[in-house]
Design a protein around this motif. Structure first.
Motif, PDB file in Angstrom:
ATOM      1  N   ASN A  87       2.100  37.641 -21.707  1.00  0.00           N
ATOM      2  CA  ASN A  87       2.897  37.950 -22.895  1.00  0.00           C
ATOM      3  C   ASN A  87       3.449  39.368 -22.895  1.00  0.00           C
ATOM      4  O   ASN A  87       4.486  39.631 -23.516  1.00  0.00           O
ATOM      5  N   THR A  88       2.770  40.284 -22.215  1.00  0.00           N
ATOM      6  CA  THR A  88       3.204  41.689 -22.223  1.00  0.00           C
ATOM      7  C   THR A  88       4.165  41.992 -21.080  1.00  0.00           C
ATOM      8  O   THR A  88       5.213  42.615 -21.277  1.00  0.00           O
ATOM      9  N   PHE A  89       3.807  41.545 -19.887  1.00  0.00           N
ATOM     10  CA  PHE A  89       4.602  41.889 -18.710  1.00  0.00           C
ATOM     11  C   PHE A  89       5.516  40.739 -18.258  1.00  0.00           C
ATOM     12  O   PHE A  89       6.309  40.911 -17.324  1.00  0.00           O
ATOM     13  N   TRP A  90       5.388  39.578 -18.905  1.00  0.00           N
ATOM     14  CA  TRP A  90       6.227  38.424 -18.597  1.00  0.00           C
ATOM     15  C   TRP A  90       6.119  38.014 -17.124  1.00  0.00           C
ATOM     16  O   TRP A  90       7.114  37.698 -16.474  1.00  0.00           O
ATOM     17  N   ILE A  91       4.928  38.028 -16.593  1.00  0.00           N
ATOM     18  CA  ILE A  91       4.706  37.529 -15.238  1.00  0.00           C
ATOM     19  C   ILE A  91       3.613  36.475 -15.303  1.00  0.00           C
ATOM     20  O   ILE A  91       2.695  36.553 -16.113  1.00  0.00           O
ATOM     21  N   SER A  92       3.729  35.501 -14.441  1.00  0.00           N
ATOM     22  CA  SER A  92       2.800  34.383 -14.472  1.00  0.00           C
ATOM     23  C   SER A  92       1.526  34.706 -13.701  1.00  0.00           C
ATOM     24  O   SER A  92       1.484  35.633 -12.878  1.00  0.00           O
ATOM     25  N   GLU A  93       0.495  33.913 -13.937  1.00  0.00           N
ATOM     26  CA  GLU A  93      -0.770  34.107 -13.244  1.00  0.00           C
ATOM     27  C   GLU A  93      -0.659  33.905 -11.737  1.00  0.00           C
ATOM     28  O   GLU A  93      -1.312  34.625 -10.972  1.00  0.00           O
ATOM     29  N   PRO A  94       0.132  32.914 -11.240  1.00  0.00           N
ATOM     30  CA  PRO A  94       0.286  32.812  -9.782  1.00  0.00           C
ATOM     31  C   PRO A  94       0.833  34.079  -9.136  1.00  0.00           C
ATOM     32  O   PRO A  94       0.454  34.412  -8.011  1.00  0.00           O
ATOM     33  N   ILE A  95       1.726  34.802  -9.825  1.00  0.00           N
ATOM     34  CA  ILE A  95       2.218  36.067  -9.277  1.00  0.00           C
ATOM     35  C   ILE A  95       1.072  37.054  -9.135  1.00  0.00           C
ATOM     36  O   ILE A  95       0.918  37.716  -8.092  1.00  0.00           O
ATOM     37  N   VAL A  96       0.252  37.175 -10.180  1.00  0.00           N
ATOM     38  CA  VAL A  96      -0.864  38.113 -10.147  1.00  0.00           C
ATOM     39  C   VAL A  96      -1.826  37.748  -9.024  1.00  0.00           C
ATOM     40  O   VAL A  96      -2.274  38.617  -8.250  1.00  0.00           O
ATOM     41  N   ALA A  97      -2.154  36.464  -8.895  1.00  0.00           N
ATOM     42  CA  ALA A  97      -3.074  36.028  -7.846  1.00  0.00           C
ATOM     43  C   ALA A  97      -2.498  36.311  -6.458  1.00  0.00           C
ATOM     44  O   ALA A  97      -3.221  36.742  -5.551  1.00  0.00           O
TER      45      ALA A  97
ATOM     46  N   LEU B  41       3.590  25.464 -10.122  1.00  0.00           N
ATOM     47  CA  LEU B  41       4.478  26.455 -10.719  1.00  0.00           C
ATOM     48  C   LEU B  41       5.297  25.858 -11.858  1.00  0.00           C
ATOM     49  O   LEU B  41       5.614  26.557 -12.826  1.00  0.00           O
ATOM     50  N   ALA B  42       5.642  24.575 -11.760  1.00  0.00           N
ATOM     51  CA  ALA B  42       6.372  23.941 -12.852  1.00  0.00           C
ATOM     52  C   ALA B  42       5.531  23.874 -14.112  1.00  0.00           C
ATOM     53  O   ALA B  42       6.066  23.847 -15.228  1.00  0.00           O
ATOM     54  N   GLY B  43       4.201  23.859 -13.945  1.00  0.00           N
ATOM     55  CA  GLY B  43       3.319  23.812 -15.107  1.00  0.00           C
ATOM     56  C   GLY B  43       3.447  25.011 -16.014  1.00  0.00           C
ATOM     57  O   GLY B  43       3.061  24.953 -17.186  1.00  0.00           O
ATOM     58  N   VAL B  44       4.008  26.107 -15.495  1.00  0.00           N
ATOM     59  CA  VAL B  44       4.203  27.291 -16.323  1.00  0.00           C
ATOM     60  C   VAL B  44       5.133  26.995 -17.498  1.00  0.00           C
ATOM     61  O   VAL B  44       4.972  27.544 -18.591  1.00  0.00           O
TER      62      VAL B  44
ATOM     63  N   PHE C 100      -3.275  30.618  -4.394  1.00  0.00           N
ATOM     64  CA  PHE C 100      -2.299  31.704  -4.398  1.00  0.00           C
ATOM     65  C   PHE C 100      -2.939  32.996  -3.889  1.00  0.00           C
ATOM     66  O   PHE C 100      -2.267  33.823  -3.255  1.00  0.00           O
ATOM     67  N   LEU C 101      -4.217  33.176  -4.143  1.00  0.00           N
ATOM     68  CA  LEU C 101      -4.937  34.313  -3.593  1.00  0.00           C
ATOM     69  C   LEU C 101      -4.967  34.225  -2.065  1.00  0.00           C
ATOM     70  O   LEU C 101      -4.697  35.202  -1.358  1.00  0.00           O
ATOM     71  N   VAL C 102      -5.281  33.054  -1.545  1.00  0.00           N
ATOM     72  CA  VAL C 102      -5.287  32.829  -0.097  1.00  0.00           C
ATOM     73  C   VAL C 102      -3.884  33.008   0.470  1.00  0.00           C
ATOM     74  O   VAL C 102      -3.689  33.623   1.529  1.00  0.00           O
ATOM     75  N   PHE C 103      -2.895  32.469  -0.225  1.00  0.00           N
ATOM     76  CA  PHE C 103      -1.507  32.578   0.226  1.00  0.00           C
ATOM     77  C   PHE C 103      -1.084  34.041   0.334  1.00  0.00           C
ATOM     78  O   PHE C 103      -0.475  34.452   1.336  1.00  0.00           O
ATOM     79  N   GLY C 104      -1.391  34.839  -0.665  1.00  0.00           N
ATOM     80  CA  GLY C 104      -1.033  36.250  -0.620  1.00  0.00           C
ATOM     81  C   GLY C 104      -1.694  36.976   0.532  1.00  0.00           C
ATOM     82  O   GLY C 104      -1.082  37.833   1.184  1.00  0.00           O
TER      83      GLY C 104
ATOM     84  N   SER D 289      10.095  32.118  -4.732  1.00  0.00           N
ATOM     85  CA  SER D 289      10.041  31.226  -5.888  1.00  0.00           C
ATOM     86  C   SER D 289       8.932  31.626  -6.845  1.00  0.00           C
ATOM     87  O   SER D 289       9.115  31.614  -8.071  1.00  0.00           O
ATOM     88  N   VAL D 290       7.760  31.991  -6.315  1.00  0.00           N
ATOM     89  CA  VAL D 290       6.648  32.427  -7.161  1.00  0.00           C
ATOM     90  C   VAL D 290       7.073  33.622  -8.008  1.00  0.00           C
ATOM     91  O   VAL D 290       6.820  33.683  -9.223  1.00  0.00           O
ATOM     92  N   VAL D 291       7.746  34.583  -7.379  1.00  0.00           N
ATOM     93  CA  VAL D 291       8.158  35.791  -8.092  1.00  0.00           C
ATOM     94  C   VAL D 291       9.288  35.481  -9.076  1.00  0.00           C
ATOM     95  O   VAL D 291       9.220  35.823 -10.263  1.00  0.00           O
ATOM     96  N   ALA D 292      10.350  34.824  -8.595  1.00  0.00           N
ATOM     97  CA  ALA D 292      11.535  34.592  -9.431  1.00  0.00           C
ATOM     98  C   ALA D 292      11.222  33.698 -10.620  1.00  0.00           C
ATOM     99  O   ALA D 292      11.570  34.012 -11.767  1.00  0.00           O
ATOM    100  N   HIS D 293      10.573  32.574 -10.377  1.00  0.00           N
ATOM    101  CA  HIS D 293      10.279  31.654 -11.479  1.00  0.00           C
ATOM    102  C   HIS D 293       9.157  32.176 -12.356  1.00  0.00           C
ATOM    103  O   HIS D 293       9.132  31.906 -13.563  1.00  0.00           O
ATOM    104  N   GLY D 294       8.220  32.929 -11.758  1.00  0.00           N
ATOM    105  CA  GLY D 294       7.146  33.489 -12.562  1.00  0.00           C
ATOM    106  C   GLY D 294       7.621  34.571 -13.511  1.00  0.00           C
ATOM    107  O   GLY D 294       7.142  34.666 -14.637  1.00  0.00           O
TER     108      GLY D 294
END
Length: 442
Positions: free
Chosen positions: A59-69, A172-175, A328-332, A419-424
């Motif tokens: 809500n504050t930074f407008w980024i999704s949890e997959p981006i953070v992970a 990611l669509a679940g967001v 997503f942690l493994v992916f990063g 896609s993770v970054v842009a859509h997130g």
């Protein structure tokens, strides 16, 4: 994927891990069991932390949890700090990443099926036929043309890359399809359309992925016969039949249990997860894939869940977060930085082109004939939110194992990262700003 006794498909084994080449391989697929507990501690701790502050970050930074992970995975992985010793890059994708993606997808599509209204698929088959039937083929062809333009490999390899990035990812669509914010701002028909599309086309994408994959190894008439029998009949139709059978049994068992007061409402969450894992394992033992079967089984189980139980959806999302964020942690941690640098600008151009051109032109053309899309704003919204994620990673690792065409991994990894970054980043502001206007228009 293909049956184990299929005569024409060769599965490449994962090579022995070499620590000297760990810094720049294609993907983190090797799990060092000696450091398993440390890896689990890091993963569990990150998921716990995101569970505590995820709402504030979103809500504050407008980024999704997959981006953070993903960012945490990059920071902890071999590319930077190197304090996740349980995950190392190897020379090409292998069983660990592939099976982790398979399990994550099974849980994601099961969750998507349960979130849909009970009769959504039968009531909205026209919209789904257009978006999935024609839409996935068009997205496949657009991705293939872009791959042929950006890279020097032939058309068959380009068709494989285009197929790998064609499915819409349910994670990611679940967001934008789940949660209280989405429910307040986005019309249900749009949320449900994106949810059903992302759940169904992950399994159906096997049809377009397997065709170039088989033809790359055996470009003859027999290859087409193998594709029709092994993929269309066995993987797709067989997966639907098996998933329906397992889901039908689970549905009636749940109804029987409820009539006799043998189970409680919250047990539905456990049943859904158990059904996803069971379906995946059973179909896998039969030599098939299981992703499509898991969605179909979830659609049948959905018929045994009444509206009063759907108030517990937020609990299901919390459980799903525990299973979904680790990949997503493994992916990063496993991003192939050196391969991107060696491939140069074409891979970056391809990732950006796919992000902008793979889906939006299709919806601008088809939006007027999709019954569930009513306005141009809805067309733009649905055209943008078709992210590529775990499903593409799943098919990329499969393609490398089956064909040895290793370039598909770094190409797909950059597309997924983009896609993770842009859509997130765009999910929260567009849901709050654009979708509010859509609700007013409807």
């Amino acid at each position: 994927m293909l049956r184990r006794d299929a005569p024409r498909i060769r599965v490449r084994r994962v090579p022995t891990f070499d620590r000297e080449t760990a810094a720049g391989g294609y993907v983190g697929t090797y799990l060092d069991l000696s450091h398993l507990n440390l890896t689990l501690a890091i993963t569990g701790g990150i998921v716990l932390l995101l569970g505590l502050v995820g709402g504030y970050i979103r809500n504050t930074f407008w980024i999704s949890e997959p981006i953070v992970a993903t960012l945490v995975g990059i920071a902890l992985g071999p590319a930077l700090l190197g304090i996740m010793p349980g995950i190392h890059p190897s020379t090409h994708p292998g069983a660990f990443m592939h099976e982790l993606a398979r399990l994550t997808l099974a849980l994601a599509v099961m969750s998507a099926a349960i979130r849909l209204p009970m009769t959504y698929i039968s009531d909205n088959w026209r919209s789904l036929t257009i978006v999935i039937g024609g839409g996935m083929i068009v997205m496949w062809l657009i991705g293939s043309i872009l791959a042929a333009f950006c890279f020097s490999f032939g058309w068959m390899a380009a068709l494989l890359v285009g197929a790998v990035v064609s499915p819409t990812d349910p994670v990611l669509a679940g967001v934008v399809t789940s949660g209280s914010i989405a429910e307040r701002n986005i019309p249900g028909r749009i949320r449900h359309l994106l949810c059903a599309e992302s759940g169904l086309n992950d399994g159906l994408a096997m049809v377009v992925v397997a065709l170039p994959m088989i033809l790359m190894q055996h470009a003859d008439a027999a290859a087409l016969s193998d594709w029709a029998i092994e993929i269309v009949l066995w993987e797709v139709i067989g997966g639907i039949v098996v998933g329906a059978a397992i889901g039908w049994v689970a549905m009636h068992l749940l109804k029987w249990s409820r009539r006799r007061a043998l189970s409680e409402t919250h047990s539905t969450l456990t049943i859904g997860i158990a059904l996803a894992v069971t379906t995946l394992a059973v179909v896998r033992l039969m030599g098939s894939d299981g992703i499509l079967a898991a969605f179909v089984a979830g659609a049948f189980l959905n018929r045994a869940i009444d509206d009063s139980e759907r108030i517990h959806e937020h609990i299901q999302e919390a459980i799903g977060r525990f299973f979904i964020l680790p990949i997503f942690l493994v992916f990063g941690a496993a991003l192939p930085w050196q391969q991107w640098f060696s491939m140069g600008w074409p891979v970056l151009v391809f990732a950006l082109a796919v992000l902008c051109l793979r889906r939006m032109p299709l919806f601008l053309l088809l939006g007027k004939i999709v019954p569930d899309i009513h306005t141009r704003r809805e067309t733009l919204f649905a055209g943008w939110f078709g992210p590529m994620g775990i499903s593409s990673l799943f098919y990329a690792t499969l393609a490398v194992q089956e064909t040895g065409f290793e370039q598909v991994w770094p190409i797909t990894a950059l597309v997924v990262l983009a896609s993770v970054v842009a859509h997130g980043i765009t999910a929260m502001p567009l849901v709050r700003r654009i979708s509010t206007d859509m609700c007013e228009e409807t």
